[in-house]
Design a protein around this motif. Structure first.
Motif, PDB file in Angstrom:
ATOM      1  N   ALA A 105       7.627   3.845  -8.673  1.00 50.98           N
ATOM      2  CA  ALA A 105       8.430   5.007  -8.276  1.00 50.98           C
ATOM      3  C   ALA A 105       9.706   4.495  -7.626  1.00 50.98           C
ATOM      4  CB  ALA A 105       7.660   5.888  -7.290  1.00 50.98           C
ATOM      5  N   GLY A 106      10.805   5.231  -7.851  1.00 51.64           N
ATOM      6  CA  GLY A 106      12.098   4.790  -7.361  1.00 51.64           C
ATOM      7  C   GLY A 106      12.437   5.142  -5.931  1.00 51.64           C
ATOM      8  N   GLY A 107      11.811   6.140  -5.363  1.00 53.04           N
ATOM      9  CA  GLY A 107      12.132   6.521  -3.998  1.00 53.04           C
ATOM     10  C   GLY A 107      13.380   7.373  -3.919  1.00 53.04           C
ATOM     11  N   ASP A 108      13.750   7.736  -2.688  1.00 49.29           N
ATOM     12  CA  ASP A 108      14.932   8.560  -2.490  1.00 49.29           C
ATOM     13  C   ASP A 108      16.203   7.708  -2.511  1.00 49.29           C
ATOM     14  OD1 ASP A 108      15.200   7.366   0.025  1.00 49.29           O
ATOM     15  OD2 ASP A 108      14.589   9.151   1.145  1.00 49.29           O
ATOM     16  N   ARG A 109      17.311   8.301  -2.115  1.00 50.63           N
ATOM     17  CA  ARG A 109      18.606   7.610  -2.150  1.00 50.63           C
ATOM     18  C   ARG A 109      18.606   6.308  -1.359  1.00 50.63           C
ATOM     19  NH1 ARG A 109      24.258   8.459   0.277  1.00 50.63           N
ATOM     20  NH2 ARG A 109      23.054   8.620   2.177  1.00 50.63           N
ATOM     21  N   ASP A 110      17.860   6.276  -0.244  1.00 47.24           N
ATOM     22  CA  ASP A 110      17.771   5.069   0.582  1.00 47.24           C
ATOM     23  C   ASP A 110      16.637   4.139   0.146  1.00 47.24           C
ATOM     24  OD1 ASP A 110      19.919   5.753   2.257  1.00 47.24           O
ATOM     25  OD2 ASP A 110      18.612   7.017   3.489  1.00 47.24           O
ATOM     26  N   GLY A 111      15.836   4.586  -0.817  1.00 47.42           N
ATOM     27  CA  GLY A 111      14.709   3.773  -1.274  1.00 47.42           C
ATOM     28  C   GLY A 111      13.385   4.142  -0.639  1.00 47.42           C
ATOM     29  N   ILE A 112      13.394   5.072   0.299  1.00 48.91           N
ATOM     30  CA  ILE A 112      12.138   5.479   0.947  1.00 48.91           C
ATOM     31  C   ILE A 112      11.261   6.185  -0.086  1.00 48.91           C
ATOM     32  CG2 ILE A 112      11.099   6.956   2.717  1.00 48.91           C
ATOM     33  CD1 ILE A 112      13.578   6.312   4.442  1.00 48.91           C
ATOM     34  N   GLY A 113      10.006   5.771  -0.120  1.00 50.45           N
ATOM     35  CA  GLY A 113       9.071   6.303  -1.104  1.00 50.45           C
ATOM     36  C   GLY A 113       8.974   5.454  -2.356  1.00 50.45           C
ATOM     37  N   ALA A 114       9.856   4.460  -2.504  1.00 52.54           N
ATOM     38  CA  ALA A 114       9.776   3.567  -3.661  1.00 52.54           C
ATOM     39  C   ALA A 114       8.420   2.855  -3.630  1.00 52.54           C
ATOM     40  CB  ALA A 114      10.906   2.543  -3.635  1.00 52.54           C
ATOM     41  N   ARG A 115       7.842   2.677  -4.808  1.00 57.26           N
ATOM     42  CA  ARG A 115       6.546   1.987  -4.900  1.00 57.26           C
ATOM     43  C   ARG A 115       6.633   0.915  -5.975  1.00 57.26           C
ATOM     44  NH1 ARG A 115       3.130   5.896  -6.881  1.00 57.26           N
ATOM     45  NH2 ARG A 115       1.485   4.356  -6.925  1.00 57.26           N
ATOM     46  N   HIS A 116       6.107  -0.271  -5.630  1.00 56.51           N
ATOM     47  CA  HIS A 116       6.076  -1.406  -6.551  1.00 56.51           C
ATOM     48  C   HIS A 116       4.694  -2.035  -6.523  1.00 56.51           C
ATOM     49  CE1 HIS A 116      10.395  -0.973  -5.852  1.00 56.51           C
ATOM     50  NE2 HIS A 116      10.544  -1.534  -7.044  1.00 56.51           N
ATOM     51  N   ALA A 117       4.198  -2.388  -7.700  1.00 54.96           N
ATOM     52  CA  ALA A 117       2.931  -3.104  -7.808  1.00 54.96           C
ATOM     53  C   ALA A 117       3.241  -4.591  -7.961  1.00 54.96           C
ATOM     54  CB  ALA A 117       2.130  -2.603  -9.007  1.00 54.96           C
ATOM     55  N   PHE A 118       2.623  -5.418  -7.134  1.00 54.98           N
ATOM     56  CA  PHE A 118       2.838  -6.863  -7.121  1.00 54.98           C
ATOM     57  C   PHE A 118       1.544  -7.581  -7.480  1.00 54.98           C
ATOM     58  CE2 PHE A 118       5.955  -5.190  -4.200  1.00 54.98           C
ATOM     59  CZ  PHE A 118       7.061  -6.011  -4.329  1.00 54.98           C
ATOM     60  N   VAL A 119       1.664  -8.664  -8.225  1.00 53.53           N
ATOM     61  CA  VAL A 119       0.548  -9.577  -8.460  1.00 53.53           C
ATOM     62  C   VAL A 119       1.020 -10.956  -8.024  1.00 53.53           C
ATOM     63  CG1 VAL A 119      -1.041 -10.603 -10.123  1.00 53.53           C
ATOM     64  CG2 VAL A 119      -0.317  -8.215 -10.411  1.00 53.53           C
ATOM     65  N   TRP A 120       0.361 -11.505  -6.984  1.00 49.80           N
ATOM     66  CA  TRP A 120       0.693 -12.810  -6.425  1.00 49.80           C
ATOM     67  C   TRP A 120      -0.383 -13.813  -6.807  1.00 49.80           C
ATOM     68  CZ3 TRP A 120       5.198 -13.478  -3.752  1.00 49.80           C
ATOM     69  CH2 TRP A 120       5.842 -12.336  -3.284  1.00 49.80           C
ATOM     70  N   ARG A 121       0.012 -15.020  -7.179  1.00 51.59           N
ATOM     71  CA  ARG A 121      -0.917 -16.141  -7.392  1.00 51.59           C
ATOM     72  C   ARG A 121      -1.037 -16.895  -6.080  1.00 51.59           C
ATOM     73  NH1 ARG A 121       2.660 -16.674 -11.709  1.00 51.59           N
ATOM     74  NH2 ARG A 121       3.681 -18.333 -10.570  1.00 51.59           N
ATOM     75  N   SER A 122      -2.254 -17.185  -5.686  1.00 51.29           N
ATOM     76  CA  SER A 122      -2.467 -17.865  -4.409  1.00 51.29           C
ATOM     77  C   SER A 122      -2.207 -19.365  -4.495  1.00 51.29           C
ATOM     78  CB  SER A 122      -3.896 -17.647  -3.936  1.00 51.29           C
ATOM     79  OG  SER A 122      -4.801 -18.356  -4.776  1.00 51.29           O
ATOM     80  N   GLY A 123      -2.350 -19.913  -5.673  1.00 50.81           N
ATOM     81  CA  GLY A 123      -2.224 -21.357  -5.819  1.00 50.81           C
ATOM     82  C   GLY A 123      -3.550 -22.083  -5.660  1.00 50.81           C
ATOM     83  N   VAL A 124      -4.607 -21.346  -5.302  1.00 48.05           N
ATOM     84  CA  VAL A 124      -5.938 -21.963  -5.172  1.00 48.05           C
ATOM     85  C   VAL A 124      -7.009 -21.149  -5.898  1.00 48.05           C
ATOM     86  CG1 VAL A 124      -5.472 -23.255  -3.045  1.00 48.05           C
ATOM     87  CG2 VAL A 124      -6.315 -20.896  -2.898  1.00 48.05           C
ATOM     88  N   GLY A 125      -6.620 -20.440  -6.957  1.00 51.87           N
ATOM     89  CA  GLY A 125      -7.603 -19.815  -7.830  1.00 51.87           C
ATOM     90  C   GLY A 125      -7.842 -18.329  -7.680  1.00 51.87           C
ATOM     91  N   TYR A 126      -7.180 -17.661  -6.773  1.00 49.16           N
ATOM     92  CA  TYR A 126      -7.341 -16.214  -6.698  1.00 49.16           C
ATOM     93  C   TYR A 126      -5.977 -15.546  -6.754  1.00 49.16           C
ATOM     94  CZ  TYR A 126      -6.251 -16.624  -1.671  1.00 49.16           C
ATOM     95  OH  TYR A 126      -5.648 -16.893  -0.472  1.00 49.16           O
ATOM     96  N   ARG A 127      -5.971 -14.280  -7.106  1.00 52.83           N
ATOM     97  CA  ARG A 127      -4.745 -13.481  -7.131  1.00 52.83           C
ATOM     98  C   ARG A 127      -4.862 -12.377  -6.096  1.00 52.83           C
ATOM     99  NH1 ARG A 127      -4.973 -13.769 -13.257  1.00 52.83           N
ATOM    100  NH2 ARG A 127      -3.400 -15.322 -13.705  1.00 52.83           N
ATOM    101  N   VAL A 128      -3.721 -11.911  -5.636  1.00 48.29           N
ATOM    102  CA  VAL A 128      -3.669 -10.780  -4.719  1.00 48.29           C
ATOM    103  C   VAL A 128      -2.837  -9.695  -5.388  1.00 48.29           C
ATOM    104  CG1 VAL A 128      -2.895  -9.969  -2.454  1.00 48.29           C
ATOM    105  CG2 VAL A 128      -3.921 -12.246  -2.677  1.00 48.29           C
ATOM    106  N   GLN A 129      -3.422  -8.509  -5.498  1.00 52.07           N
ATOM    107  CA  GLN A 129      -2.733  -7.373  -6.102  1.00 52.07           C
ATOM    108  C   GLN A 129      -2.477  -6.328  -5.022  1.00 52.07           C
ATOM    109  OE1 GLN A 129      -4.553  -6.007  -9.765  1.00 52.07           O
ATOM    110  NE2 GLN A 129      -5.324  -8.065 -10.181  1.00 52.07           N
ATOM    111  N   LEU A 130      -1.231  -5.890  -4.952  1.00 54.60           N
ATOM    112  CA  LEU A 130      -0.796  -4.946  -3.924  1.00 54.60           C
ATOM    113  C   LEU A 130       0.093  -3.874  -4.519  1.00 54.60           C
ATOM    114  CD1 LEU A 130       0.593  -7.526  -1.346  1.00 54.60           C
ATOM    115  CD2 LEU A 130      -1.622  -6.404  -1.226  1.00 54.60           C
ATOM    116  N   VAL A 131       0.072  -2.722  -3.908  1.00 57.73           N
ATOM    117  CA  VAL A 131       1.103  -1.712  -4.133  1.00 57.73           C
ATOM    118  C   VAL A 131       1.815  -1.550  -2.800  1.00 57.73           C
ATOM    119  CG1 VAL A 131       1.612   0.700  -4.657  1.00 57.73           C
ATOM    120  CG2 VAL A 131      -0.120  -0.533  -5.995  1.00 57.73           C
TER     121      VAL A 131
END
Length: 179
Positions: free
Chosen positions: A49-75
């Motif tokens: 989601a893009g959020g309002d003019r200032d970006g409030i409400g914007a939503r991004h889904a992230f997938v991070w690699r830990s470097g030691v075999g697991y991933r972290v998924q966040l919104v």
């Protein structure tokens, strides 16, 4: 409350000194959909989601690699914006909590960028193993942040002249003159 419940919460702070302007830094910081181009360990970002003019409400889904075999998924959902000064977002997913970026002037041609990450583990295996793996989780976070500091400096074409990191309990590193 379990005696181990404190092991499931992390408060970690990273501070970078970048020899650039706050405005240039803000342009990079407020475009999370492009972070994977320069941030090692960030596998994918999807704008939800893009959020309002200032970006409030914007939503991004992230997938991070830990470097030691697991991933972290966040919104991450942007909850507060003070242009060229503060950017706050709430995290949900494998971790739940708040991330806050702060930008401060540090001399005529540099800024200090501070990130405060206050989260709780949500994945059952992470919660179960937190008493044993707490230091691993913290060290992997700081390794990802170090990669982000170096990547951001490259993206901005500027010098990273200092990087500092703390946990809620004690200071973990201080790397003066990091570049």
């Amino acid at each position: 409350m379990s005696r181990w419940s404190g092991c499931q919460r992390f408060v970690m702070i990273s501070r970078w000194r970048l020899e650039t302007s706050a405005e240039r830094l803000w342009q990079v910081l407020t475009r999370p959909a492009l972070w994977s181009e320069w941030w090692p360990g960030l596998q994918r970002v999807d704008e939800l989601a893009g959020g309002d003019r200032d970006g409030i409400g914007a939503r991004h889904a992230f997938v991070w690699r830990s470097g030691v075999g697991y991933r972290v998924q966040l919104v991450m959902r942007t909850t507060r914006v003070a242009p060229v000064r503060e950017l706050e977002a709430t995290a949900s997913g494998d971790l739940q909590g708040i991330g806050l970026w702060l930008i401060e002037a540090d001399g005529p041609h540099a800024v200090r960028l501070t990130y405060r990450w206050d989260v709780e583990l949500r994945r059952p295996w992470m919660r179960l193993l937190a008493p044993l793996l707490r230091s691993v989780f913290a060290r992997r976070h700081f390794a990802l942040m170090a990669g982000g500091a170096a990547g951001m400096a490259r993206q901005l074409g500027c010098r990273l002249s200092q990087r500092e990191e703390w946990s809620a309990i004690n200071r973990l590193t201080d790397v003066p003159g990091a570049s």
